[in-house]
Motif scaffolding. Structure first.
Motif, PDB file in Angstrom:
ATOM      1  N   LEU A  71     -76.297  39.244  -1.880  1.00  0.00           N
ATOM      2  CA  LEU A  71     -76.385  40.292  -0.868  1.00  0.00           C
ATOM      3  C   LEU A  71     -77.359  39.842   0.210  1.00  0.00           C
ATOM      4  O   LEU A  71     -78.534  39.572  -0.065  1.00  0.00           O
ATOM      5  N   ILE A  72     -76.879  39.740   1.451  1.00  0.00           N
ATOM      6  CA  ILE A  72     -77.741  39.318   2.558  1.00  0.00           C
ATOM      7  C   ILE A  72     -77.693  40.338   3.698  1.00  0.00           C
ATOM      8  O   ILE A  72     -78.061  40.034   4.824  1.00  0.00           O
ATOM      9  N   GLY A  73     -77.226  41.557   3.401  1.00  0.00           N
ATOM     10  CA  GLY A  73     -77.172  42.603   4.409  1.00  0.00           C
ATOM     11  C   GLY A  73     -78.555  43.143   4.729  1.00  0.00           C
ATOM     12  O   GLY A  73     -79.541  42.874   4.031  1.00  0.00           O
ATOM     13  N   ASP A  74     -78.624  43.926   5.779  1.00  0.00           N
ATOM     14  CA  ASP A  74     -79.901  44.520   6.177  1.00  0.00           C
ATOM     15  C   ASP A  74     -80.366  45.539   5.138  1.00  0.00           C
ATOM     16  O   ASP A  74     -79.560  46.169   4.456  1.00  0.00           O
ATOM     17  N   PHE A  75     -81.684  45.701   5.060  1.00  0.00           N
ATOM     18  CA  PHE A  75     -82.284  46.661   4.124  1.00  0.00           C
ATOM     19  C   PHE A  75     -81.834  48.085   4.464  1.00  0.00           C
ATOM     20  O   PHE A  75     -81.791  48.478   5.629  1.00  0.00           O
ATOM     21  N   SER A  76     -81.460  48.854   3.435  1.00  0.00           N
ATOM     22  CA  SER A  76     -81.041  50.242   3.639  1.00  0.00           C
ATOM     23  C   SER A  76     -81.291  51.031   2.371  1.00  0.00           C
ATOM     24  O   SER A  76     -81.809  50.502   1.371  1.00  0.00           O
TER      25      SER A  76
END
Length: 335
Positions: free
Chosen positions: A242-247
């Protein structure tokens, strides 16, 4: 080659026959609507239509593979030998039900296109499925049907030799969080400390700072162990990072951190790398594209596989987005 005579050739029909005959049984399949071509064919053949032409191998067709759009399909599941079946088709048919229409219904996840109750993450749950409610959720019924179909064909065509499939396993390793404590940054580490204090989890605090000061390994840091296992086998593992933005839903390491990038590259030297799409990328193709390009810049090659966070699928949007972004393989589907 198996030649199939039918009254109408549709995308649904092509897809289902190729899945059962070619991908499962290893037999190429072709189709015709011309009776003369069917009669002239002197090898494996069958008819799939409303009525048999003569005494050929015949399976009476349900209308599902010839329809367009979605309809409210009435299904009554029955016992058949050691498994289940539906879409019965009468005594003239070589099989007591239309395995192709039934297989298409399951393979296409037809019921998930119809109105249904979703869980808190918007997913179709197993308990809503036809398979769960009729006791065959844990049976790979499409494969079972295909092998029974093969046995019936072998009786009709004893001289035809079916190829044997080779079995193999592809280990899939999901990484929504690469580390439990490392590389989280000051704010997240301090926030996690106060959260542990509030819940009186003093052991977590001890572990956190033991990791941060280098006195022990991060509990999630098992990558060297897994890579050593990879070296012992021929088939490649697939790591989905997972390399998506923090949420709220995605809390992995910042994909810009050099040590995290180095970890992905090191794992990629021994195994295959896939993208674990973030929660918000599931409904926004622009975010998915950003994450795809981000991963490709790290691994320096085209991304070939993805897996969605929370195992969530939005049909048909999820697969349309993957096709548009030229991501050929998905490892999400399941309950």
């Amino acid at each position: 080659m198996l030649l199939v005579y039918t009254h109408k050739i549709t995308p649904r029909l092509r897809y289902t026959f190729k899945q059962i005959c070619t991908r499962i049984l290893g037999v190429p399949v072709s189709f015709t609507t011309t009776i003369e071509d069917f009669i002239a064919h002197d090898n494996l053949k069958m008819s799939y239509t409303r009525q048999p032409l003569g005494k050929e191998f015949f399976i009476r067709s349900n209308e599902l593979l010839f329809e367009q759009g979605l309809n409210d399909v009435e299904i009554k599941v029955s016992d058949w030998e050691d498994t289940k079946c539906f879409f019965p088709n009468g005594e003239q048919s070589a099989l007591p039900f239309d395995i192709f229409a039934a297989s298409f219904y399951l393979l296409s996840r037809y019921e998930e296109y119809m109105p249904h109750v979703k869980d808190e993450f918007g997913r179709f749950t197993a308990k809503e499925s036809l398979a769960f409610n009729n006791g065959f959720l844990r049976q790979p019924v499409v494969d079972i049907w295909a092998l029974k179909f093969r046995k019936t064909l072998e009786v009709q065509f004893p001289d035809f030799t079916f190829p044997e499939r080779q079995y193999k396993i592809t280990p899939v390793i999901d990484i929504p969080k690469a580390y439990s404590y490392k590389l989280k940054g000051i704010m997240r580490s301090v926030g996690g400390t106060f959260n542990d204090l509030f819940r009186f989890k003093l052991k977590n605090i001890y572990t956190r700072y033991s990791v941060l000061f280098g006195f022990r390994n991060d509990p999630y840091d098992t990558f060297k162990y897994i890579i050593n296992k990879q070296k012992q086998v021929k088939d490649k593992f697939i790591f989905f990072f997972l390399i998506g933005d923090f949420s709220t839903y995605d809390k992995n390491i910042n994909a810009q951190k050099s040590k995290f990038i180095s970890l992905i590259k090191e794992v990629g030297d021994y195994s295959k790398i896939g993208l674990k799409a973030s929660y918000f990328a599931l409904t926004d193709s622009a975010i998915l594209k950003t994450e795809k390009l981000r991963m490709e810049s790290i691994i320096n090659q085209d991304l070939y596989a993805s897996r969605n966070s929370y195992s969530k699928l939005n049909l048909p949007e999820s697969y349309r987005n993957l096709v548009e972004l030229e991501i050929p393989e998905d490892f999400t589907m399941g309950y």
